[in-house]
Design a protein around this motif. Structure first.
Motif, PDB file in Angstrom:
ATOM      1  N   LEU A 200     -42.065  21.607 -13.030  1.00 47.44           N
ATOM      2  CA  LEU A 200     -40.976  21.155 -12.266  1.00 47.44           C
ATOM      3  C   LEU A 200     -40.332  19.930 -12.764  1.00 47.44           C
ATOM      4  O   LEU A 200     -41.286  18.872 -12.888  1.00 47.44           O
ATOM      5  CB  LEU A 200     -40.825  21.186 -11.033  1.00 47.44           C
ATOM      6  CG  LEU A 200     -39.799  21.023 -10.228  1.00 47.44           C
ATOM      7  CD1 LEU A 200     -38.602  22.091 -10.238  1.00 47.44           C
ATOM      8  CD2 LEU A 200     -39.928  20.834  -8.763  1.00 47.44           C
ATOM      9  N   ALA A 201     -38.990  19.548 -13.085  1.00 42.97           N
ATOM     10  CA  ALA A 201     -38.587  18.137 -13.673  1.00 42.97           C
ATOM     11  C   ALA A 201     -38.291  17.502 -12.445  1.00 42.97           C
ATOM     12  O   ALA A 201     -38.212  17.921 -11.205  1.00 42.97           O
ATOM     13  CB  ALA A 201     -37.318  18.257 -14.559  1.00 42.97           C
ATOM     14  N   ASN A 202     -38.286  16.132 -12.623  1.00 42.28           N
ATOM     15  CA  ASN A 202     -37.913  15.172 -11.553  1.00 42.28           C
ATOM     16  C   ASN A 202     -36.541  15.468 -11.023  1.00 42.28           C
ATOM     17  O   ASN A 202     -35.683  15.774 -11.522  1.00 42.28           O
ATOM     18  CB  ASN A 202     -38.054  13.603 -12.057  1.00 42.28           C
ATOM     19  CG  ASN A 202     -37.300  13.327 -13.451  1.00 42.28           C
ATOM     20  OD1 ASN A 202     -37.489  14.021 -14.380  1.00 42.28           O
ATOM     21  ND2 ASN A 202     -36.314  12.723 -13.200  1.00 42.28           N
ATOM     22  N   PRO A 203     -36.431  15.137  -9.570  1.00 44.69           N
ATOM     23  CA  PRO A 203     -37.325  14.482  -8.740  1.00 44.69           C
ATOM     24  C   PRO A 203     -38.172  15.540  -7.986  1.00 44.69           C
ATOM     25  O   PRO A 203     -38.356  14.864  -6.868  1.00 44.69           O
ATOM     26  CB  PRO A 203     -36.397  13.575  -7.937  1.00 44.69           C
ATOM     27  CG  PRO A 203     -35.150  14.403  -7.540  1.00 44.69           C
ATOM     28  CD  PRO A 203     -35.099  15.074  -9.053  1.00 44.69           C
ATOM     29  N   TRP A 204     -38.264  16.820  -8.392  1.00 47.38           N
ATOM     30  CA  TRP A 204     -39.382  17.450  -7.700  1.00 47.38           C
ATOM     31  C   TRP A 204     -38.902  17.766  -6.449  1.00 47.38           C
ATOM     32  O   TRP A 204     -37.772  18.164  -6.060  1.00 47.38           O
ATOM     33  CB  TRP A 204     -40.758  17.065  -7.762  1.00 47.38           C
ATOM     34  CG  TRP A 204     -41.047  16.498  -9.144  1.00 47.38           C
ATOM     35  CD1 TRP A 204     -41.496  17.155 -10.428  1.00 47.38           C
ATOM     36  CD2 TRP A 204     -41.008  15.148  -9.739  1.00 47.38           C
ATOM     37  NE1 TRP A 204     -41.761  16.319 -11.410  1.00 47.38           N
ATOM     38  CE2 TRP A 204     -41.591  14.902 -10.996  1.00 47.38           C
ATOM     39  CE3 TRP A 204     -40.930  13.847  -8.996  1.00 47.38           C
ATOM     40  CZ2 TRP A 204     -41.630  13.908 -11.598  1.00 47.38           C
ATOM     41  CZ3 TRP A 204     -40.974  12.699  -9.834  1.00 47.38           C
ATOM     42  CH2 TRP A 204     -41.201  12.743 -10.870  1.00 47.38           C
ATOM     43  N   LEU A 205     -39.694  17.844  -5.349  1.00 47.90           N
ATOM     44  CA  LEU A 205     -39.306  18.110  -3.976  1.00 47.90           C
ATOM     45  C   LEU A 205     -39.341  16.744  -3.015  1.00 47.90           C
ATOM     46  O   LEU A 205     -39.425  16.809  -1.920  1.00 47.90           O
ATOM     47  CB  LEU A 205     -40.420  19.149  -3.315  1.00 47.90           C
ATOM     48  CG  LEU A 205     -40.476  20.417  -3.988  1.00 47.90           C
ATOM     49  CD1 LEU A 205     -41.512  21.342  -3.590  1.00 47.90           C
ATOM     50  CD2 LEU A 205     -39.144  21.106  -4.240  1.00 47.90           C
ATOM     51  N   ASP A 206     -39.283  15.474  -3.881  1.00 49.10           N
ATOM     52  CA  ASP A 206     -39.237  14.259  -3.220  1.00 49.10           C
ATOM     53  C   ASP A 206     -38.400  14.139  -1.951  1.00 49.10           C
ATOM     54  O   ASP A 206     -38.538  13.423  -0.971  1.00 49.10           O
ATOM     55  CB  ASP A 206     -39.291  13.118  -4.208  1.00 49.10           C
ATOM     56  CG  ASP A 206     -40.494  13.008  -5.098  1.00 49.10           C
ATOM     57  OD1 ASP A 206     -41.466  13.706  -4.882  1.00 49.10           O
ATOM     58  OD2 ASP A 206     -40.749  12.036  -5.734  1.00 49.10           O
ATOM     59  N   PHE A 207     -37.139  14.777  -2.192  1.00 43.83           N
ATOM     60  CA  PHE A 207     -36.036  14.479  -1.352  1.00 43.83           C
ATOM     61  C   PHE A 207     -36.047  15.658   0.062  1.00 43.83           C
ATOM     62  O   PHE A 207     -35.015  15.399   0.611  1.00 43.83           O
ATOM     63  CB  PHE A 207     -34.667  14.306  -1.943  1.00 43.83           C
ATOM     64  CG  PHE A 207     -34.633  15.732  -2.967  1.00 43.83           C
ATOM     65  CD1 PHE A 207     -33.719  16.736  -2.512  1.00 43.83           C
ATOM     66  CD2 PHE A 207     -35.184  15.899  -4.225  1.00 43.83           C
ATOM     67  CE1 PHE A 207     -33.589  17.840  -3.161  1.00 43.83           C
ATOM     68  CE2 PHE A 207     -34.831  17.112  -5.006  1.00 43.83           C
ATOM     69  CZ  PHE A 207     -34.181  17.859  -4.366  1.00 43.83           C
ATOM     70  N   ILE A 208     -37.138  16.393  -0.233  1.00 44.25           N
ATOM     71  CA  ILE A 208     -37.176  17.753   0.653  1.00 44.25           C
ATOM     72  C   ILE A 208     -38.049  17.329   1.938  1.00 44.25           C
ATOM     73  O   ILE A 208     -39.220  17.128   1.458  1.00 44.25           O
ATOM     74  CB  ILE A 208     -37.134  18.827   0.241  1.00 44.25           C
ATOM     75  CG1 ILE A 208     -36.171  19.220  -0.963  1.00 44.25           C
ATOM     76  CG2 ILE A 208     -37.276  20.057   1.017  1.00 44.25           C
ATOM     77  CD1 ILE A 208     -35.990  20.414  -1.565  1.00 44.25           C
ATOM     78  N   GLY A 209     -37.724  17.225   2.826  1.00 42.82           N
ATOM     79  CA  GLY A 209     -38.685  16.780   4.061  1.00 42.82           C
ATOM     80  C   GLY A 209     -38.914  17.892   5.025  1.00 42.82           C
ATOM     81  O   GLY A 209     -38.584  19.025   4.859  1.00 42.82           O
TER      82      GLY A 209
END
Ligand code: URA
Ligand code: ZN
Length: 400
Positions: free
Chosen positions: A88-97
């Protein structure tokens, strides 16, 4: 050596469901469809979302090469790539909480697994490795860190998953965060490779402010911000003693380690002169193992350096030989050659990023530049070239 085998370990994809999710968003990261019918825009970096730039021109154009696996296969054919380890390319799941993070991670990882299985079933060739494997993604924003470790264990049983891709922020506090210990433990136990990849770069102020960043487009964030971000993240991990606590962790650093191979000696020297560490009379435990030992034992590098100087630094940092550098391409299918080397470097393309500006171009310059750098660095030694271009990846990631 004839018919060399080529493996690409640095190659990204946004599954269609992820693209749809970006399209439904209005803040970074998001996809914007211009009203004039022009190509959709991928707006993922914070510097992309600049109100001084018209919305229709922000970020970069995004086409089917970002999400259509058939286009990826066509790219592989065009560049002679036998096998790719997609991520998976950035920003992956970083923004999903919260709870959604785990749902998304399972969805993406199951999708990656089934894509690899389908493609490999349809394209199996004798004497060739399967065409696709994958690095999974983690629900780093999940409320309980145990959910992240559980996903590591779950995907380690999937037949085509060989590691996980992760950004530099971890659970929001960087990679020296004690909350990540269960994740490092799970990665060590499963021996899945952690592919550490940048996304956030450096603050605009590091480059002279937003106006300067805007003036030069993506050059400052991608050429300098990304590698320094990776270097800072891995150095914080090292300083905090992660490699003392988890001595069997395996980490693949994007872009030939950012600037780590060049700066490792300086890091070592600064530690030796730093009174804050216990060994020098201070109170901070500090790393127990030497940085060169960690580089040789725990760290793998790709060959996405675009030049011989950077590539040679990567090889030198990995122990002075070529099997600690992973490209994404191998020049020949020759499993025995790996016994000749003791460092691991792998080739990668970073596809679908850095497409040619001129659509008529046949081969991508971003790919051929790396092939040329490998050839210029090890051309005399066919075995070394073959190891970097694919043999190392096949062996270390078990691409069979
Ligand atoms: N630009 C990105 O945003 N990601 C990459 O992986 C490469 C270039
Ligand atoms: Zn990349």
């Amino acid at each position: 050596m004839s018919n060399p085998l080529i493996v690409d370990i640095h190659t990204h994809v946004y599954p269609p469901a992820y693209i749809d999710m970006l399209r439904a968003r209005r803040k970074v990261p998001y996809i914007h469809d211009p009203s004039d019918g022009g190509p959709p825009r991928l707006i993922i970096l914070s510097s992309d979302d600049d109100s001084n730039i018209p919305l229709d021109q922000r970020g970069r154009p995004v086409d089917s090469s970002y999400s259509d696996i058939q286009v990826k296969l066509g790219f592989m054919d065009k560049h002679g790539i036998d096998c790719s380890v997609i991520s998976l390319a950035n920003p992956w799941l970083d923004f999903i909480g919260e709870e959604q993070a785990s749902e998304w991670a399972q969805k993406i990882n199951n999708d990656l697994e089934s894509t690899c299985a389908q493609v490999n079933n349809a394209t199996a060739l004798p004497d060739k490795p399967p065409r696709l494997f994958a690095f999974g993604t983690l629900p780093l924003g999940a409320p309980q860190q145990v959910a992240v470790a559980e996903e590591v264990h779950r995907i380690s049983a999937l037949p085509h998953i060989r590691g996980v891709i992760m950004g530099t922020t971890g659970r929001g506090n960087g990679l020296d965060d004690p909350e990540l210990e269960p994740v490092w433990g799970a990665l060590q136990d499963t021996q899945l490779m952690l592919f550490l990849h940048p996304h956030y770069g450096l603050p605009d102020e590091a480059f002279g402010g937003p106006e300067i960043v805007r003036r030069y487009g993506h050059v400052l964030p991608l050429a300098l911000g990304f590698p320094l971000e990776t270097t800072i993240a891995i150095t914080r991990m090292y300083l905090s003693g992660v490699f003392d606590q988890f001595p069997k962790l395996r980490i693949l650093l994007a872009h030939s380690g950012g600037t780590l191979p060049f700066l490792a000696g300086r890091i070592e020297s600064c530690i030796a002169h730093e009174r804050t560490f216990k060994v020098n009379g201070g109170s901070v435990p500090g790393p127990q193992r030497g940085i060169w030992d960690v580089l040789k034992t725990n760290i793998y590098l790709d060959a996405v350096a675009y030049g011989t100087a950077g590539l040679k630094a990567a090889v030198e940092a990995g122990g002075g030989s070529t099997d600690r550098l992973l490209f994404g391409k191998i020049l020949s299918w020759c499993p025995t050659l790996v016994t000749f080397f003791d460092a691991d470097i792998f080739q990668g393309t970073d596809h679908p990023f850095f497409p040619p500006l001129n659509e008529e171009d046949d081969k991508w310059t971003s790919v051929t530049t790396n092939y040329k750098a490998i050839s210029a660095s090890f051309g005399e030694n066919e075995d070394a070239v073959a190891a970097v271009l694919g043999g190392n990846a096949v062996r270390i990631l078990n691409l069979k």
